[in-house]
Design an enzyme around this catalytic site. Structure first.
Site, PDB file in Angstrom:
ATOM      1  CE  LYS A 105      -4.489   1.026   0.502  1.00 49.60           C
ATOM      2  NZ  LYS A 105      -5.645   0.249   0.006  1.00 49.60           N
ATOM      3  N   GLY A 126     -26.939   1.112   2.100  1.00 54.62           N
ATOM      4  CA  GLY A 126     -26.092   1.776   1.106  1.00 54.62           C
ATOM      5  C   GLY A 126     -26.383   1.297  -0.298  1.00 54.62           C
ATOM      6  N   GLY A 171     -25.109   2.406  -3.262  1.00 57.47           N
ATOM      7  CA  GLY A 171     -24.138   3.019  -4.170  1.00 57.47           C
ATOM      8  C   GLY A 171     -23.840   2.079  -5.316  1.00 57.47           C
ATOM      9  CG  ASN A 172     -20.629   3.046  -7.897  1.00 57.12           C
ATOM     10  OD1 ASN A 172     -21.438   3.523  -8.677  1.00 57.12           O
ATOM     11  ND2 ASN A 172     -19.601   3.729  -7.434  1.00 57.12           N
ATOM     12  CB  VAL A 173     -21.121  -2.408  -4.150  1.00 60.61           C
ATOM     13  CG1 VAL A 173     -21.285  -3.896  -3.830  1.00 60.61           C
ATOM     14  CG2 VAL A 173     -19.706  -2.125  -4.617  1.00 60.61           C
TER      15      VAL A 173
HETATM   16  P1  NAD Z   1     -20.476   4.203  -3.016  1.00 61.76           P
HETATM   17  O1  NAD Z   1     -19.830   5.427  -2.483  1.00 61.76           O
HETATM   18  O2  NAD Z   1     -20.836   4.137  -4.472  1.00 61.76           O
HETATM   19  O3  NAD Z   1     -21.823   3.888  -2.202  1.00 61.76           O
HETATM   20  C1  NAD Z   1     -21.969   4.048  -0.837  1.00 61.76           C
HETATM   21  C2  NAD Z   1     -23.453   4.353  -0.592  1.00 61.76           C
HETATM   22  O4  NAD Z   1     -23.677   4.381   0.815  1.00 61.76           O
HETATM   23  C3  NAD Z   1     -23.896   5.705  -1.137  1.00 61.76           C
HETATM   24  O5  NAD Z   1     -25.078   5.568  -1.884  1.00 61.76           O
HETATM   25  C4  NAD Z   1     -24.110   6.544   0.118  1.00 61.76           C
HETATM   26  O6  NAD Z   1     -25.105   7.538  -0.044  1.00 61.76           O
HETATM   27  C5  NAD Z   1     -24.534   5.474   1.103  1.00 61.76           C
HETATM   28  N1  NAD Z   1     -24.385   5.843   2.503  1.00 61.76           N
HETATM   29  C6  NAD Z   1     -23.449   6.616   3.078  1.00 61.76           C
HETATM   30  N2  NAD Z   1     -23.685   6.717   4.396  1.00 61.76           N
HETATM   31  C7  NAD Z   1     -24.791   5.977   4.655  1.00 61.76           C
HETATM   32  C8  NAD Z   1     -25.525   5.681   5.837  1.00 61.76           C
HETATM   33  N3  NAD Z   1     -25.177   6.173   7.010  1.00 61.76           N
HETATM   34  N4  NAD Z   1     -26.601   4.880   5.723  1.00 61.76           N
HETATM   35  C9  NAD Z   1     -26.984   4.373   4.531  1.00 61.76           C
HETATM   36  N5  NAD Z   1     -26.331   4.640   3.379  1.00 61.76           N
HETATM   37  C10 NAD Z   1     -25.240   5.421   3.449  1.00 61.76           C
HETATM   38  O7  NAD Z   1     -19.512   2.992  -2.619  1.00 61.76           O
HETATM   39  P2  NAD Z   1     -19.446   1.550  -3.283  1.00 61.76           P
HETATM   40  O8  NAD Z   1     -18.413   1.539  -4.336  1.00 61.76           O
HETATM   41  O9  NAD Z   1     -20.821   1.085  -3.572  1.00 61.76           O
HETATM   42  O10 NAD Z   1     -18.840   0.703  -2.064  1.00 61.76           O
HETATM   43  C11 NAD Z   1     -19.636   0.398  -0.937  1.00 61.76           C
HETATM   44  C12 NAD Z   1     -18.755  -0.203   0.144  1.00 61.76           C
HETATM   45  O11 NAD Z   1     -18.104  -1.381  -0.358  1.00 61.76           O
HETATM   46  C13 NAD Z   1     -17.640   0.716   0.639  1.00 61.76           C
HETATM   47  O12 NAD Z   1     -17.407   0.447   1.999  1.00 61.76           O
HETATM   48  C14 NAD Z   1     -16.430   0.235  -0.165  1.00 61.76           C
HETATM   49  O13 NAD Z   1     -15.218   0.489   0.509  1.00 61.76           O
HETATM   50  C15 NAD Z   1     -16.700  -1.244  -0.246  1.00 61.76           C
HETATM   51  N6  NAD Z   1     -16.055  -1.895  -1.384  1.00 61.76           N
HETATM   52  C16 NAD Z   1     -16.348  -1.479  -2.642  1.00 61.76           C
HETATM   53  C17 NAD Z   1     -15.743  -2.110  -3.722  1.00 61.76           C
HETATM   54  C18 NAD Z   1     -16.054  -1.685  -5.144  1.00 61.76           C
HETATM   55  O14 NAD Z   1     -15.705  -2.425  -6.069  1.00 61.76           O
HETATM   56  N7  NAD Z   1     -16.714  -0.551  -5.357  1.00 61.76           N
HETATM   57  C19 NAD Z   1     -14.849  -3.176  -3.516  1.00 61.76           C
HETATM   58  C20 NAD Z   1     -14.598  -3.603  -2.206  1.00 61.76           C
HETATM   59  C21 NAD Z   1     -15.213  -2.947  -1.150  1.00 61.76           C
END
Ligand code: NAD
Length: 346
Positions: A80, A178, A180-182
């Site tokens: 990292k 949440g 978001g993307n995932v």
């Molecule tokens: P993102 O930022 O696209 O989505 C996060 C979502 O959570 C957003 O819609 C946000 O509004 C919502 N959010 C924030 N605070 C909140 C709360 N208190 N209550 C409810 N919703 C809330 O992130 P992502 O890419 O979807 O990733 C989600 C999680 O998965 C993160 O912790 C990230 O580290 C982890 N992760 C993501 C990936 C990836 O490929 N994107 C890979 C491994 C781990």
């Protein structure tokens, strides 16, 4: 603790301090392990309270990458980079080109990509100075989020199997924190599998979309962890499984994408004590990291998909190890990764 004692306690191979005043560049590059291959890990840019905090973060994150990459079967080691964010405005091209030069001097022992505080555009600057960088705009496996979501879906099936003897999610209720993307992509898989969805997000527009697309029920963000559901899927923030939340969880399975879901290791034991099957975060959310195999090993997207679907088996193996050895599942995950890191490991 002295710096060498600290490094020794976590087992790092090499820690490199880099600086280039003309570019306002100060960074710590940690190579935790190259036992399984060159170290891979993102570059984080943050304003740390102290240099010591930056070092501790870099050491902790790089070790976690070794475990995550080993458990995912990616055939690489863990590292990292942490860049101490300069005060005020700074020139991103200068900063990231300096970072590229520092990485290039390592001759391929460390390959980086984006992380907190960095973007694909920053990685393009790094790439002007070194070939040891991934996560660039429109390259390799593309957006990792759909792969992460698919892996979480498969891992959730394995956790369901461990808890109820069937991987079938039809008719199960799943609370997603949440969207978001995932979270959105995971919800789509679950909807197609016949699950009933309960959703929460601080973004009301995303909640509305989920309600319309999947006929989901929505709850307030502060209520989702205690929602009346079979499965809880944390897909927003770290640290959500803690002293306050764990006693309130009504789901019997916790399986989601968020990194560092347990506030502390002891919360894994607390979940196990309540009979809740917790799919360890870095095992179940490895779908995105597996897309690195495209650039690293020349995997096709079909091969990536096979590996990502393999998260069903990996989560199953970790949960079986936990049962066999009487361990909380988070500790079983670490043991699983350590077995793979042993010279005789597979
Ligand atoms: P993102 O930022 O696209 O989505 C996060 C979502 O959570 C957003 O819609 C946000 O509004 C919502 N959010 C924030 N605070 C909140 C709360 N208190 N209550 C409810 N919703 C809330 O992130 P992502 O890419 O979807 O990733 C989600 C999680 O998965 C993160 O912790 C990230 O580290 C982890 N992760 C993501 C990936 C990836 O490929 N994107 C890979 C491994 C781990």
């Amino acid at each position: 603790m002295s710096i060498f004692d600290r490094i020794a306690s976590l087992g790092h191979e090499q820690v490199i301090f880099c600086q280039e005043p003309a570019s306002q560049y100060r960074a710590i590059l940690c190579i935790h392990s190259t036992r399984l291959g060159p170290a891979i890990g993102g570059t984080r840019v943050l304003r740390y309270a102290s240099e010591e905090d930056a070092l501790v973060d870099a050491l902790r994150l790089s070790r976690a990458m070794t475990y995550k990459n080993a458990a995912a079967g990616l055939g690489v080691g863990g590292g990292k980079a942490v860049i101490l964010a300069p005060e005020g405005d700074f020139d991103r091209e200068k900063l990231f080109r300096a970072h590229g030069r520092a990485i290039d001097r390592l001759g391929g022992r460390f390959t980086t990509g984006e992380d907190v505080g960095t973007s694909p555009a920053d990685m393009e600057f790094v790439a002007l100075e070194t070939k040891w960088v991934g996560g660039r705009t429109g390259r390799a496996g593309g957006d990792p989020s759909p792969w992460t979501a698919l892996g979480v879906f498969c891992g959730m099936q394995a956790a369901a199997h461990a808890q109820w003897g069937s991987r079938d999610l039809r008719g199960r209720s799943v609370a997603i924190q949440g969207l978001g993307n995932v979270g959105m992509a995971l919800g789509q898989h679950l909807h197609e599998a016949g699950a009933r969805l309960i959703v929460a997000d601080v973004n009301v527009d995303r909640v509305r979309r989920a309600r319309e697309a999947w006929d989901a029920t929505s709850v307030e963000p502060d209520a989702v962890l205690a929602a009346e559901a079979d499965i809880l899927a944390p897909c927003a923030l770290g640290g959500v499984l803690n002293d306050e939340s764990v006693p309130r969880i009504r789901a019997q399975v916790v399986a989601g994408a968020a990194n560092n879901q347990l506030l502390d290791d002891c919360h894994g034991a607390m979940l196990a004590g309540r009979g809740i099957v917790y799919a360890p975060d870095y095992i179940i959310n490895a779908g995105g990291v597996l897309t690195a195999g495209v650039g690293l090993h020349g995997w096709s997207l079909a091969e990536v998909e096979t590996k990502v679907r393999g998260i069903f088996d990996t989560v199953g193996e970790v949960l079986a190890l936990a049962r066999r050895d009487g361990l909380p599942t988070n500790q079983a995950a670490d043991r699983f990764a350590e077995i793979r890191l042993q010279p005789s490991g597979s």
